[in-house]
Design an enzyme around this catalytic site. Structure first.
Site, PDB file in Angstrom:
ATOM      1  N   TYR A 141     -38.052  24.702   8.876  1.00 64.43           N
ATOM      2  CA  TYR A 141     -37.603  23.400   8.397  1.00 64.43           C
ATOM      3  C   TYR A 141     -36.582  23.604   7.286  1.00 64.43           C
ATOM      4  CZ  TYR A 141     -41.784  21.596  10.800  1.00 64.43           C
ATOM      5  OH  TYR A 141     -42.750  21.290  11.730  1.00 64.43           O
ATOM      6  N   PRO A 166     -46.876  11.711  14.946  1.00 62.87           N
ATOM      7  CA  PRO A 166     -48.003  10.788  15.121  1.00 62.87           C
ATOM      8  C   PRO A 166     -47.610   9.317  15.226  1.00 62.87           C
ATOM      9  CG  PRO A 166     -47.866  11.488  12.847  1.00 62.87           C
ATOM     10  CD  PRO A 166     -46.872  12.325  13.616  1.00 62.87           C
TER      11      PRO A 166
END
Length: 299
Positions: free
Chosen positions: A75, A221
């Site tokens: 990341y 999610p």
């Protein structure tokens, strides 16, 4: 200034309303965590637009009782881990930082699997340095690289564990068969697959994790965009209860299984606070079950 929370205080914070899960039989966390992918630049590459705001998000997350932060060396690459350390080190007791390895990055939105032992060892060393840790509590194989024998990849993590550089091992984006095979080589305590109201394709993996008491960390999610239709069951139920669709989607995940550990990510303090408020949402189980079935039909 870093937030300072004693280990016994985590239970009094809002995120504790999400319930608790014990990773690897010894790491107790509040089930609503934080995914630190979005505190990097566009395409998960480079610096975020507002680094100070990213640091504020992390500090606020800890203040709200989030004691599980998920990141990866890819990341940025490296940027997310560096910001976490700058914002939160020295870390409060009980804060678990999980990271991942297994990708090379050549540019924005560019991901190349790399599971060679040399790469995984170098990635672990880099993460330890950036996070300012002596040991990583949860080190996850970001992908099982099909070009490298799985035994070599998992064997490397087992060696790192034996050397005291990592405590527990997790997997990401795997099938039940892959988890079973991995467990013949090394104990697996978490699995991180894509899963949400809008994408329940990993249901079989979730059910296996339930039976095996393995933590299931659903990435993506909130399935950005897919849960915000103008008139669907999610929208209607959220409006009936005076909450946002994002809060309801997170509440559904927390209700769906005691092994689910949602990690919604954001680069905004306001959005973070909205997400954490989902931990206190309690709805009728029958309605949540019906919601899950109706959204599954829309996949």
């Amino acid at each position: 200034m870093n937030s300072v929370l004693a280990k016994q205080e985590w239970g009094s914070q809002p995120a504790a309303q999400s319930g608790q899960f014990v990773i690897g039989a010894d790491l107790s966390i509040n089930r609503l965590g934080f995914g630190a992918m979005r505190i990097t630049g566009q395409g998960i590459w480079g610096e975020p637009k507002d680094r100070k705001e990213a640091e504020r998000v992390l500090r606020r997350a800890v203040e709200l009782g989030i004691n599980f932060i998920d990141t990866a060396d890819s990341y940025g690459p490296g940027v997310s881990e560096e910001i976490i350390a700058e914002a939160l080190h020295p870390y409060p007791d009980g804060l678990i930082i999980a990271t991942k390895a297994g990708f090379d990055r050549s540019g924005p939105n560019q991901w190349q699997e790399n599971g060679t032992p040399e790469h995984l060892r170098a990635a672990c060393a880099g993460s330890l340095k950036r996070l300012r840790l002596e040991r990583i509590d949860l080190f996850q194989l970001h992908r099982i690289d099909p070009k490298v024998p799985a035994e070599d990849q998992l064997g490397t993590l087992k060696d790192l564990q034996s050397e005291g550089k990592i405590k527990h091992i997790g997997l990401s984006e795997v099938s039940v068969a892959q988890i079973k095979h991995a467990r013949t080589i090394v104990p697996i305590v978490t699995v991180q697959n894509r899963y949400s109201l809008a994408d329940q394709a990993a249901e079989e993996v979730l059910e296996y994790c339930e039976r095996s008491k393995i933590g299931f960390i659903p990435w993506f999610p909130l399935a950005a965009g897919k849960l915000s239709g103008p008139d669907n069951a999610l929208q209607r139920l959220a409006e009936q209860n005076g909450i946002s669709t994002s809060q309801l989607a997170l509440a559904w995940l927390l209700w769906r299984s005691p092994v689910l550990i949602p990690i919604p990510g954001t680069s905004s303090v306001k959005h973070l606070e909205e997400n954490v408020a989902a931990a206190s949402v309690k709805l009728d189980g029958k309605k949540l079950r019906e919601l899950g079935l109706s959204m599954r039909g829309n996949e």
